[in-house]
Enzyme design. Structure first.
Site, PDB file in Angstrom:
ATOM      1  NE  ARG A   1      -3.348   2.568   2.529  1.00 15.51           N
ATOM      2  CZ  ARG A   1      -3.297   3.451   3.542  1.00 15.51           C
ATOM      3  NH1 ARG A   1      -2.661   3.158   4.668  1.00 15.51           N
ATOM      4  NH2 ARG A   1      -3.883   4.620   3.441  1.00 15.51           N
TER       5      ARG A   1
ATOM      6  CG  HIS B   1      -0.967   9.009   3.415  1.00 16.55           C
ATOM      7  ND1 HIS B   1      -1.138   7.669   3.657  1.00 16.55           N
ATOM      8  CD2 HIS B   1      -0.564   9.544   4.596  1.00 16.55           C
ATOM      9  CE1 HIS B   1      -0.835   7.407   4.928  1.00 16.55           C
ATOM     10  NE2 HIS B   1      -0.478   8.536   5.518  1.00 16.55           N
TER      11      HIS B   1
ATOM     12  CD  GLU C   1      -4.795   7.720   9.688  1.00 13.02           C
ATOM     13  OE1 GLU C   1      -4.273   8.775  10.069  1.00 13.02           O
ATOM     14  OE2 GLU C   1      -4.450   6.612  10.125  1.00 13.02           O
TER      15      GLU C   1
ATOM     16  CG  ASN D   1      -5.067   3.425   8.639  1.00 10.83           C
ATOM     17  OD1 ASN D   1      -5.150   2.449   7.898  1.00 10.83           O
ATOM     18  ND2 ASN D   1      -4.672   4.611   8.218  1.00 10.83           N
TER      19      ASN D   1
ATOM     20  CE1 TYR E   1       0.078   2.914  13.459  1.00 10.07           C
ATOM     21  CE2 TYR E   1      -1.929   3.944  12.642  1.00 10.07           C
ATOM     22  CZ  TYR E   1      -0.656   3.458  12.427  1.00 10.07           C
ATOM     23  OH  TYR E   1      -0.111   3.504  11.174  1.00 10.07           O
TER      24      TYR E   1
ATOM     25  CD  GLU F   1      -1.567   4.010   7.963  1.00 10.26           C
ATOM     26  OE1 GLU F   1      -1.262   4.457   9.089  1.00 10.26           O
ATOM     27  OE2 GLU F   1      -1.760   4.733   6.975  1.00 10.26           O
TER      28      GLU F   1
HETATM   29  C1  BGC Z   1      -0.835   7.733   9.238  1.00 12.30           C
HETATM   30  C2  BGC Z   1       0.631   7.547   8.942  1.00 12.30           C
HETATM   31  C3  BGC Z   1       1.436   7.751  10.211  1.00 12.30           C
HETATM   32  C4  BGC Z   1       1.006   6.717  11.216  1.00 12.30           C
HETATM   33  C5  BGC Z   1       1.755   6.776  12.535  1.00 12.30           C
HETATM   34  C6  BGC Z   1      -1.274   7.152  10.545  1.00 12.30           C
HETATM   35  O1  BGC Z   1      -2.116   8.067  11.180  1.00 12.30           O
HETATM   36  O2  BGC Z   1      -1.629   7.318   8.161  1.00 12.30           O
HETATM   37  O3  BGC Z   1       0.996   8.434   7.932  1.00 12.30           O
HETATM   38  O4  BGC Z   1       2.812   7.698   9.981  1.00 12.30           O
HETATM   39  O5  BGC Z   1      -0.355   6.892  11.515  1.00 12.30           O
HETATM   40  O6  BGC Z   1       1.552   7.979  13.177  1.00 12.30           O
END
Ligand code: BGC
Length: 466
Positions: free
Chosen positions: A85, A129, A174, A299, A301, A359
């Site tokens: 990607r 992006h 995002e 995405n 995290y 992501e």
């Molecule tokens: C984004 C990336 C970023 C990653 C870590 C995501 O919000 O798409 O560009 O590097 O998080 O912060």
């Protein structure tokens, strides 16, 4: 929506056809941002605005991928990646953001796609992006309603060149971060801090998304979707006030984009959050925004545990730090269960659309390599750098994905963020998310243990995930 893929053994296996990939974005890795006739983007300017990016760092060189892409694709093949990607820089393709196409700029992506296909790697292309052409920012950028057709025109030029070879497209990466960072809190380009602008930017992003999907249906033959970052919100206590804070935080971050795109309206809480700054929009806009999509990119995290806080602007909600938890270097709690919960939430709220994890990953301090090989050394890349925290993060999050699949979520693939250490926006090069280490002085790539672990995941189709 297409039919769900088959689950051979729901409790232990990833579905047949589940796609394993890695993700990057243009400004974060390419370097040479003005090469071959490209125009400047808002990040070109933002990096040159004192105080906006840590240590004044820029994407001028980054991972030098623009010049090293062939070697980088060879490295992807060595890892066994099935998908890659990446994003296209709008201002390489259209230096002014509209009008004439810069053949050399589009040519770079044409060659990259060919290189990927020659090595058996499927390209998954994001059209935007975060690197808006500066010339469009001069015209109001994401605040100007004309941006819907500027974006659709740019997208159309790219589809016409690459569709067929590219079979999976993403309009925006995002939109929440674009609005929150770029227009509300000002930490990301273009650096505005304005409660009145943020809802406008949100809406024009969504109209642009809709217009680009419409343009795709006119020429494209494959799949297109939207990538959102989702962060589940959990109440700090069972109090009514904390539950209300969770509802606001969830509406703002998670439902603000998916609700209009998939259900046709904004969440009611946004009016409460933005007050007089929340505008009324014509019904026809929601018809444009609510286009049929082939998949949603998620995405993921971290999560946040949320409490009511009158002083926190504009949500009146604050994040509560968890004393027992592990945090990454970007101060994000490691919470794999949140990924399962998020995928189940998407399934239940939005009718189980096909989902790709576009992501997932973590910034951790990696110890420096001992005696790194020199550039051009045939052994380059074979040295391993130990990053046990990232390996643990990936292992647990992959298990969380599999658990969501076992519970019926239609998850079709996973991309680790990121293939390479790269330019982490306002944090410059201070945070490393890569499974491949990049020595920025020499551009030497070195596999981290996480890259080798991930290669084994791919080779075994996830059978080594606990
Ligand atoms: C984004 C990336 C970023 C990653 C870590 C995501 O919000 O798409 O560009 O590097 O998080 O912060």
């Amino acid at each position: 929506m297409a039919d769900a893929v088959e689950h051979p053994n729901p409790s232990t296996a990833f579905p047949a056809g589940f796609l394993w990939g890695a993700a990057t974005s243009a400004y974060q890795i390419e370097g040479s941002p003005l090469a071959d006739g490209a125009g400047p983007s808002i990040w070109q300017r933002f990096c040159r605005t004192p105080g906006m990016v840590k240590d004044g760092e820029t994407g001028d060189i980054a991972c030098d991928h623009y010049r090293r892409y062939r070697d980088d694709v060879a490295l992807m093949q060595r890892l066994g990646l099935q998908a890659y990607r990446f994003s296209i820089s709008w201002s390489r393709v259209m230096p002014e953001g509209r009008g004439a196409v810069n053949a050399a700029g589009l040519g770079f992506y044409d060659r990259l796609v060919d290189e990927l296909l020659a090595r058996g790697i499927e390209p998954l292309v994001t059209l935007y992006h975060w690197d808006l052409p500066a010339a469009l920012d001069d015209r109001g950028g994401w605040l100007n309603p004309d941006i819907a057709h500027w974006f659709a025109d740019y997208a159309d030029a790219v589809y016409r060149r690459l569709d067929g070879r590219v079979k999976k497209w993403v309009t925006l990466n995002e939109p929440w971060v674009i609005t929150d960072g770029g227009y509300l809190h000002g930490a990301l380009a273009p650096g505005h801090r304005n409660r009145f602008e943020a809802p406008i930017a949100t809406h024009q992003l969504l109209r642009a998304h809709g217009a680009a999907v419409q343009a795709y249906r006119a020429t494209g033959k494959h799949e297109i979707g939207l990538v959102v970052n989702l962060e589940p919100k959990y109440p700090a206590t069972s109090s009514v006030a904390d539950h209300a804070a969770v509802a606001r935080a969830d509406a703002y971050m998670n439902r603000q984009y998916l609700d209009p795109v998939l259900l046709g309206s904004y969440p009611a809480e946004l009016r409460e959050i933005f007050g007089e700054a929340w505008p009324e929009w014509p019904a026809a806009d929601f018809e444009l925004i609510r286009q049929k999509l082939d998949f949603i990119g998620v995405n993921y995290y971290t999560r946040s545990v949320t409490r009511a806080d009158e002083n926190s602007w504009p949500l009146k909600a604050a994040v509560v730090r968890q004393p027992q938890a592990t945090y990454t270097e970007t101060a994000w709690e490691v919470f794999p269960q949140g990924l399962t919960d998020t995928l189940r939430w998407v399934k239940d709220r939005y009718g189980n659309p096909p989902v790709y994890i576009t992501e997932n990953g973590a910034a951790f301090f990696d110890p420096p390599t001992v005696d790194p090989p020199t550039v051009g050394d045939p052994k380059a890349g074979e040295l391993t750098l130990e990053d046990p925290q990232r390996v643990a993060y990936l292992r647990k999050h992959l298990a969380a994905v599999r658990s969501a699949i076992a519970q019926g979520a239609d998850v079709r693939g996973y991309c680790v963020w990121s293939l390479f250490d790269n330019f982490e926006w306002a944090l410059g090069y201070s945070k490393r998310f890569g499974i491949v280490h990049v020595d920025y002085a020499t551009q030497q790539r070195t596999l981290k243990a996480s890259a080798k672990y991930y290669a084994e995941v791919i080779a075994s189709h996830g059978a080594n995930v606990p």
